[in-house]
Design a protein around this motif. Structure first.
Motif, PDB file in Angstrom:
ATOM      1  N   GLY A  15      38.776  14.978  44.351  1.00 26.22           N
ATOM      2  CA  GLY A  15      39.182  13.691  44.215  1.00 26.22           C
ATOM      3  C   GLY A  15      37.862  12.626  43.889  1.00 26.22           C
ATOM      4  O   GLY A  15      36.861  13.182  43.762  1.00 26.22           O
ATOM      5  N   CYS A  16      38.363  11.299  43.990  1.00 31.03           N
ATOM      6  CA  CYS A  16      37.155  10.465  43.608  1.00 31.03           C
ATOM      7  C   CYS A  16      36.927   9.596  45.180  1.00 31.03           C
ATOM      8  O   CYS A  16      37.647  10.033  45.874  1.00 31.03           O
ATOM      9  CB  CYS A  16      37.737   9.516  42.517  1.00 31.03           C
ATOM     10  N   ASP A  18      36.816   6.476  47.764  1.00 24.97           N
ATOM     11  CA  ASP A  18      37.929   5.627  48.420  1.00 24.97           C
ATOM     12  C   ASP A  18      37.946   4.108  47.626  1.00 24.97           C
ATOM     13  O   ASP A  18      36.921   3.920  47.204  1.00 24.97           O
ATOM     14  CB  ASP A  18      37.863   5.407  49.796  1.00 24.97           C
ATOM     15  N   PRO A  64      42.112   6.705  45.788  1.00 24.56           N
ATOM     16  CA  PRO A  64      42.722   6.536  44.491  1.00 24.56           C
ATOM     17  C   PRO A  64      43.928   6.854  44.264  1.00 24.56           C
ATOM     18  O   PRO A  64      44.654   5.711  43.933  1.00 24.56           O
ATOM     19  CB  PRO A  64      41.662   6.958  43.349  1.00 24.56           C
ATOM     20  N   SER A  65      44.299   7.906  44.558  1.00 28.45           N
ATOM     21  CA  SER A  65      45.730   8.265  44.177  1.00 28.45           C
ATOM     22  C   SER A  65      46.828   7.627  45.009  1.00 28.45           C
ATOM     23  O   SER A  65      48.130   7.699  44.705  1.00 28.45           O
ATOM     24  CB  SER A  65      45.813   9.751  44.449  1.00 28.45           C
ATOM     25  N   GLN A  66      46.435   6.779  46.128  1.00 28.35           N
ATOM     26  CA  GLN A  66      47.454   6.225  47.237  1.00 28.35           C
ATOM     27  C   GLN A  66      47.384   4.748  47.039  1.00 28.35           C
ATOM     28  O   GLN A  66      47.857   4.061  47.987  1.00 28.35           O
ATOM     29  CB  GLN A  66      47.047   6.972  48.479  1.00 28.35           C
ATOM     30  N   ARG A  69      50.883   3.184  46.484  1.00 23.03           N
ATOM     31  CA  ARG A  69      51.644   3.378  47.736  1.00 23.03           C
ATOM     32  C   ARG A  69      51.134   2.529  48.891  1.00 23.03           C
ATOM     33  O   ARG A  69      51.855   1.685  49.598  1.00 23.03           O
ATOM     34  CB  ARG A  69      51.716   4.573  48.054  1.00 23.03           C
ATOM     35  N   GLN A 204      49.163  13.707  51.619  1.00 24.24           N
ATOM     36  CA  GLN A 204      48.272  13.966  50.539  1.00 24.24           C
ATOM     37  C   GLN A 204      47.671  15.419  50.500  1.00 24.24           C
ATOM     38  O   GLN A 204      47.535  15.882  51.577  1.00 24.24           O
ATOM     39  CB  GLN A 204      46.958  13.161  50.547  1.00 24.24           C
ATOM     40  N   PRO A 207      44.054  15.323  45.745  1.00 26.92           N
ATOM     41  CA  PRO A 207      44.293  13.856  44.966  1.00 26.92           C
ATOM     42  C   PRO A 207      45.643  13.430  44.950  1.00 26.92           C
ATOM     43  O   PRO A 207      46.032  12.789  44.407  1.00 26.92           O
ATOM     44  CB  PRO A 207      43.486  13.993  43.834  1.00 26.92           C
ATOM     45  N   ILE A 208      46.574  14.618  45.300  1.00 29.71           N
ATOM     46  CA  ILE A 208      47.979  14.523  44.942  1.00 29.71           C
ATOM     47  C   ILE A 208      48.856  14.078  46.191  1.00 29.71           C
ATOM     48  O   ILE A 208      48.546  14.532  47.085  1.00 29.71           O
ATOM     49  CB  ILE A 208      48.612  15.889  44.498  1.00 29.71           C
ATOM     50  N   VAL A 209      49.592  13.140  45.966  1.00 28.99           N
ATOM     51  CA  VAL A 209      50.630  12.419  47.182  1.00 28.99           C
ATOM     52  C   VAL A 209      52.050  13.079  47.026  1.00 28.99           C
ATOM     53  O   VAL A 209      52.594  12.593  45.912  1.00 28.99           O
ATOM     54  CB  VAL A 209      50.725  10.804  47.161  1.00 28.99           C
TER      55      VAL A 209
END
Length: 249
Positions: A15-16, A18, A64-66, A69, A204, A207-209
């Motif tokens: 992932g990247c 925060d 970043p993926s969250q 939400r 999570q 990187p996937i939620v």
């Protein structure tokens, strides 16, 4: 080729960095935001803002993926709160010449802000607003008596029942304003049920939620894909090895 593909998969899973979803708030508000996000299944953390001088401010960060939400969750629960100005803000900038009416209005605004902060500190109160109507010395009723100041209070709460009694709110506000009686205070309670509370718990995986109930299946799928990538890389390496031996001869 196989090693490059393995590197791409590793980067995707890592992932990247925060991302800030809340900035320049007090430590208490940052803690409230993190607690609300964690209850909604969003991993979050808070830290002091770099370069803070006297009054330290904090920020809340998520993956970043969250972000989407997290923002929706914070909007649902009314965080961060937009505070009413207290004494420091109301009296920070004063004109050279102030009238009694202006001083009275500033004082009422400052007291209302402090009362709102006090009510918001109660467990279960999402937000509170206090409005104070001061009396004018020239206002007289029919019998020549001065009119009492009045106040209206709006309390938003998350629980089914109000977390505080209306009589307690009236007593608190009346005691803070000179000349005000508990009967002069109008209290309105409203339940604020966040929409995100009805959503399934989220978690999570890299990187996937995903929904918490689907996390195990996703981990298994990612494990299978990772195994296939490893096998593919080894197979390609073996196919290229004989050709390199032939070239060396």
């Amino acid at each position: 080729m196989g090693l490059r593909l393995l590197a791409l998969v590793a980067l995707a899973l890592a992932g990247c960095g925060d991302v800030d979803v809340v900035q320049s708030v007090s430590e208490a508000d940052a803690h409230r935001a993190v607690s609300a996000l964690e209850r909604a299944g969003v991993a979050a953390r808070y830290e002091a803002t770099a370069g803070a001088q006297r009054s330290a401010t904090y920020r809340v960060r998520v993956a970043p993926s969250q972000v989407a939400r997290a923002v929706a969750t914070l909007n649902d629960v009314g965080l961060p709160r937009s505070e009413q100005p207290g004494f420091a803000a109301s009296w920070g900038e004063r004109s050279l010449v102030t009238s009694r009416a202006e001083e009275r209005a500033r004082a009422a605004q400052a007291i209302a802000g402090e009362l709102a902060r006090t009510l918001e500190g109660l467990d279960g109160v999402r937000s509170a607003r206090v409005h104070i109507a001061t009396r004018d010395d020239a206002d007289l009723d029919g019998e020549g008596a001065q009119r009492h100041p009045t106040a209206s209070v709006l309390v938003l709460h998350a629980s089914a029942a109000p977390p505080v009694e209306a009589s307690q709110v009236r007593a608190l506000v009346a005691a803070a304003v000179e000349g005000m009686r508990p009967d002069d205070v109008t209290v309105v309670f409203a339940r604020h049920a966040p929409r995100s509370a009805a959503h399934a718990p989220m978690t999570q995986v890299g990187p996937i939620v995903v929904a918490a109930e689907s996390a195990s299946a996703l981990k298994m799928l990612l494990g299978v894909l990772f195994g296939c990538v490893v096998i593919l890389g080894v197979s390609l390496a073996r196919l290229r090895w004989p050709s390199r031996r032939g070239e060396s001869r």
